[in-house]
Design a protein around this motif. Structure first.
Motif, PDB file in Angstrom:
ATOM      1  N   PRO A  24       0.833  -1.206   0.000  1.00 17.84           N
ATOM      2  CA  PRO A  24       0.000   0.000   0.000  1.00 17.84           C
ATOM      3  C   PRO A  24       0.863   1.249   0.000  1.00 17.84           C
ATOM      4  N   VAL A  25       0.467   2.230  -0.753  1.00 11.87           N
ATOM      5  CA  VAL A  25       1.189   3.494  -0.783  1.00 11.87           C
ATOM      6  C   VAL A  25       0.882   4.318   0.459  1.00 11.87           C
ATOM      7  N   LEU A  26      -0.342   4.229   0.958  1.00 15.18           N
ATOM      8  CA  LEU A  26      -0.782   5.026   2.093  1.00 15.18           C
ATOM      9  C   LEU A  26      -1.242   4.115   3.225  1.00 15.18           C
ATOM     10  N   ASP A  27      -0.768   4.415   4.441  1.00 16.45           N
ATOM     11  CA  ASP A  27      -1.208   3.713   5.645  1.00 16.45           C
ATOM     12  C   ASP A  27      -1.810   4.762   6.583  1.00 16.45           C
ATOM     13  N   VAL A  28      -3.133   4.735   6.740  1.00 19.97           N
ATOM     14  CA  VAL A  28      -3.827   5.687   7.596  1.00 19.97           C
ATOM     15  C   VAL A  28      -4.044   5.036   8.960  1.00 19.97           C
ATOM     16  N   VAL A  29      -3.456   5.609   9.996  1.00 18.14           N
ATOM     17  CA  VAL A  29      -3.566   5.079  11.344  1.00 18.14           C
ATOM     18  C   VAL A  29      -4.668   5.829  12.089  1.00 18.14           C
ATOM     19  N   THR A  61      -5.105   1.256   9.472  1.00 15.29           N
ATOM     20  CA  THR A  61      -4.633   0.540  10.657  1.00 15.29           C
ATOM     21  C   THR A  61      -5.296   1.119  11.902  1.00 15.29           C
ATOM     22  N   ILE A  62      -5.984   0.262  12.637  1.00 16.79           N
ATOM     23  CA  ILE A  62      -6.611   0.659  13.895  1.00 16.79           C
ATOM     24  C   ILE A  62      -5.608   0.413  15.017  1.00 16.79           C
ATOM     25  N   ALA A  63      -5.171   1.491  15.663  1.00 13.11           N
ATOM     26  CA  ALA A  63      -4.194   1.388  16.752  1.00 13.11           C
ATOM     27  C   ALA A  63      -4.936   1.517  18.075  1.00 13.11           C
ATOM     28  N   ASP A  64      -5.156   0.398  18.723  1.00  9.85           N
ATOM     29  CA  ASP A  64      -5.918   0.361  19.972  1.00  9.85           C
ATOM     30  C   ASP A  64      -4.988   0.612  21.153  1.00  9.85           C
ATOM     31  N   ASN A  65      -5.268   1.721  21.891  1.00  6.91           N
ATOM     32  CA  ASN A  65      -4.443   2.086  23.045  1.00  6.91           C
ATOM     33  C   ASN A  65      -5.009   1.485  24.324  1.00  6.91           C
ATOM     34  N   ALA A  66      -4.897   0.183  24.477  1.00  8.78           N
ATOM     35  CA  ALA A  66      -5.280  -0.481  25.724  1.00  8.78           C
ATOM     36  C   ALA A  66      -6.736  -0.214  26.106  1.00  8.78           C
ATOM     37  N   SER A  67      -7.637  -0.337  25.136  1.00  4.73           N
ATOM     38  CA  SER A  67      -9.057  -0.122  25.420  1.00  4.73           C
ATOM     39  C   SER A  67      -9.573  -1.180  26.381  1.00  4.73           C
ATOM     40  N   ALA A  98       1.203   5.282  20.142  1.00  6.41           N
ATOM     41  CA  ALA A  98       0.563   4.468  19.106  1.00  6.41           C
ATOM     42  C   ALA A  98       1.079   4.850  17.724  1.00  6.41           C
ATOM     43  N   LEU A  99       1.171   6.138  17.435  1.00  2.00           N
ATOM     44  CA  LEU A  99       1.623   6.578  16.119  1.00  2.00           C
ATOM     45  C   LEU A  99       3.080   6.197  15.889  1.00  2.00           C
ATOM     46  N   ARG A 100       3.930   6.414  16.875  1.00  4.80           N
ATOM     47  CA  ARG A 100       5.341   6.085  16.695  1.00  4.80           C
ATOM     48  C   ARG A 100       5.532   4.585  16.496  1.00  4.80           C
ATOM     49  N   THR A 101       4.778   3.769  17.221  1.00  5.88           N
ATOM     50  CA  THR A 101       4.927   2.325  17.113  1.00  5.88           C
ATOM     51  C   THR A 101       4.456   1.813  15.763  1.00  5.88           C
ATOM     52  N   VAL A 102       3.267   2.221  15.349  1.00  9.23           N
ATOM     53  CA  VAL A 102       2.717   1.721  14.086  1.00  9.23           C
ATOM     54  C   VAL A 102       3.461   2.313  12.901  1.00  9.23           C
ATOM     55  N   TRP A 103       3.758   3.590  12.939  1.00  7.52           N
ATOM     56  CA  TRP A 103       4.500   4.191  11.837  1.00  7.52           C
ATOM     57  C   TRP A 103       5.888   3.575  11.690  1.00  7.52           C
ATOM     58  N   SER A 104       6.540   3.270  12.797  1.00  7.20           N
ATOM     59  CA  SER A 104       7.881   2.690  12.716  1.00  7.20           C
ATOM     60  C   SER A 104       7.858   1.295  12.103  1.00  7.20           C
ATOM     61  N   ARG A 472       7.434 -11.326  20.380  1.00  7.08           N
ATOM     62  CA  ARG A 472       7.349 -12.034  19.092  1.00  7.08           C
ATOM     63  C   ARG A 472       6.253 -11.383  18.265  1.00  7.08           C
ATOM     64  N   ASP A 473       6.572 -11.038  17.037  1.00  4.65           N
ATOM     65  CA  ASP A 473       5.597 -10.426  16.149  1.00  4.65           C
ATOM     66  C   ASP A 473       5.856 -10.926  14.739  1.00  4.65           C
ATOM     67  N   ALA A 474       4.884 -11.640  14.195  1.00  5.79           N
ATOM     68  CA  ALA A 474       5.069 -12.251  12.890  1.00  5.79           C
ATOM     69  C   ALA A 474       4.754 -11.308  11.752  1.00  5.79           C
ATOM     70  N   THR A 475       4.270 -10.118  12.031  1.00 10.49           N
ATOM     71  CA  THR A 475       3.863  -9.230  10.951  1.00 10.49           C
ATOM     72  C   THR A 475       4.587  -7.903  10.946  1.00 10.49           C
ATOM     73  N   MET A 476       4.933  -7.414  12.103  1.00 16.47           N
ATOM     74  CA  MET A 476       5.546  -6.088  12.155  1.00 16.47           C
ATOM     75  C   MET A 476       6.722  -6.087  13.111  1.00 16.47           C
ATOM     76  N   ARG A 477       7.689  -5.190  12.827  1.00 14.29           N
ATOM     77  CA  ARG A 477       8.815  -4.975  13.724  1.00 14.29           C
ATOM     78  C   ARG A 477       8.627  -3.634  14.404  1.00 14.29           C
ATOM     79  N   LEU A 478       8.840  -3.615  15.691  1.00 14.10           N
ATOM     80  CA  LEU A 478       8.556  -2.415  16.463  1.00 14.10           C
ATOM     81  C   LEU A 478       9.835  -1.784  16.953  1.00 14.10           C
ATOM     82  N   GLN A 479       9.809  -0.445  17.057  1.00  9.44           N
ATOM     83  CA  GLN A 479      10.890   0.251  17.731  1.00  9.44           C
ATOM     84  C   GLN A 479      10.743   0.029  19.243  1.00  9.44           C
TER      85      GLN A 479
END
Length: 492
Positions: A24-29, A61-67, A98-104, A472-479
């Motif tokens: 995807p060219v655009l990722d909207v969080v 991308t829905i970034a859920d902050n500990a709902s 949330a933004l820094r984690t998902v964007w990274s 462990r994360d099979a889809t994304m790498r986090l800072q």
């Protein structure tokens, strides 16, 4: 203040290729906290708009902050039913976190975010990201305070917003018009280098990111937006305002002290006309002349005041020497910071020592002028002394500028001492993480997880686990998320 560096230089801006299947060219969080009622209609409305109007592949991308309500279940259902929707869960609050984690972790070349209430008219989304796709700009923000914006909100929030932006302009010299509008985008290559410098994990995240980007010389594009305020917003205005003011103080102190390593971003990357070598046009000469004249004018007034004070109890030569010494020290410090842009304490003693040499030359000129005046007239009037000193100081000022520019504060780029970072940005690799190619401009997306089987498949990130690499994360790498980033009082 976070001063650890993120290795990597910014590459030249490039227009994104139109055909890039799989990525995807655009990722909207969309950062959310206990938004079980608004989440689904928001995501479906945004998805419908992007499907109809956006010419590139996209992801939401829905970034859920500990709902603590059923927001995770709603997010999981949307991710299972809509192919372009992904869910991501964090066990700590904080919109900035949330933004820094998902964007990274995202592989999309353009990263954006918007609030779940969709207060901004979605027709502004394509104008927001178009300058980033074309390579013209590095960041883009929506502005509710632009002249052509159309905003519907109460006078209280309007006053707070305008007052906050006036504070930013007055204290941090910010030139962007709206720091807190929940409608922003950034290029991924810029985010990889800029985000590690941003310390805040809450609502001040936006402001800190924009201030650092602007101070680093990155280009920020502003889009006037149509905005209808959400009356049911859960933002705690007083606490948010207090935290923002604390952040302004922290950033201002760090910028004044030179503790922020902005040297790796000191120029807008890409083809910038200010980076071109043009014959007979010295770099930054016009700006330095203006700054030097302003500092010089103030220093001259300061010098004359000091001379008049010292002259009350000493002779003209002693008064001139003392006034010139004190004003020279202040002049060197002001020119170092304001005219030639040297920050931090490094080399300050050497610069002052060189400034004293320049002071000695100025002292010789002014003292010689006074000696010549006294030789011509035995007892000159005080006004005559001042006139002679002004003329002598003008001559000394021209010589001082030339010596400052060529000897005390030479251009680092011209002298081959420009600070650069040669190591390429390389996120930490973990055996369980997928390997992305670093040679291709945009790596393909990892495979989507297997079809929906459990009530909610989440990715949980805790500060300690992220720091020691045990997650462990099979889809994304986090800072890594630092332990001291925890903000229990964050309203979101």
């Amino acid at each position: 203040m976070r001063t650890d560096s993120s290795p990597g230089t910014l590459p030249a801006r490039e227009h994104l290729p139109a055909g890039n299947a799989g990525t995807p060219v655009l990722d909207v969080v969309i950062p959310v906290y206990n938004e079980e009622k608004d989440l689904q209609p928001c995501v479906l409305r945004l998805h419908d708009h992007l499907t109809r109007t956006f010419p590139y592949a996209f992801r939401i991308t829905i970034a859920d902050n500990a709902s603590t309500d059923s927001t995770p279940l709603v997010a999981a259902r949307l991710a299972a039913e809509v192919p372009e929707v992904a869910g991501f869960r964090l066990e700590q609050k904080g919109r900035g976190r949330a933004l820094r984690t998902v964007w990274s972790a995202s592989d999309a070349p353009i990263l954006a975010y918007m609030d779940v209430d969709l207060s901004t008219d979605l027709n502004a989304l394509l104008p927001l990201v178009a300058p980033l796709i074309s390579g013209h700009s590095d960041l883009a923000i929506g502005s509710r305070l632009a002249r052509t914006s159309r905003v519907v909100r109460g006078p209280k929030r309007e006053f707070i917003s305008r007052a906050y932006n006036m504070i930013l302009r007055g204290s941090l010299q910010a030139r962007f018009s709206d720091a807190q509008c929940g409608f922003k985008a950034i290029r991924r290559d810029v985010a990889q280098v800029l985000l590690p410098l941003v310390e805040d994990t809450g609502w001040f995240f936006d402001t800190e990111m924009l201030v650092l980007a602007e101070r680093a010389g990155l280009r920020i594009h502003e889009v006037p937006v149509d905005w209808v305020d959400d009356p049911d917003s859960t933002v705690h205005i007083v606490k948010t305002a207090t935290d923002d003011l604390k952040g302004v103080w922290r950033i201002g102190k760090a910028l004044a002290g030179g503790s922020l390593p902005l040297d790796r971003l000191t120029r807008p990357f890409g083809d910038d006309p200010r980076d071109r070598d043009i014959q007979d046009v010295p770099r930054g000469l016009a700006r330095q002349l203006v700054g030097f004249c302003v500092v010089g004018g103030l220093s001259t007034l300061f010098y004359l005041v000091l001379y008049s004070v010292f002259r009350q109890f000493s002779g003209s030569q002693v008064a001139n020497a003392l006034a010139l010494l004190v004003s020279a020290i202040a002049n060197t410090a002001a020119n170092r910071r304001l005219t030639f842009g040297v920050r931090g304490r490094g080399g300050a003693v050497r610069h002052q020592a060189q400034g004293l040499v320049v002071f000695g030359i100025g002292l010789a000129l002014t003292s010689g002028s006074l000696a010549a005046l006294n030789a011509a007239t035995g007892d000159p009037a005080h006004s005559t002394e001042l006139a002679v000193l002004v003329a002598a100081n003008l001559a000394a000022t021209v010589l001082r500028f030339l010596l400052f520019r060529a000897w005390v504060f030479p251009d680092r780029r011209e002298s081959g001492r420009e600070s650069t970072v040669v190591a390429a940005h390389q996120p930490a690799h973990h055996p369980s993480s997928p390997t992305y190619s670093t040679t291709a401009p945009y790596a393909p997306l990892p495979q989507r997880p297997v079809p929906y089987q459990q009530p909610y498949q989440t990715t949980q990130v805790r500060a300690g686990e992220a720091a020691d690499g045990s997650w462990r994360d099979a889809t994304m790498r986090l800072q890594p998320v630092r332990p001291h980033d925890t903000d229990p009082g964050d309203p979101r």
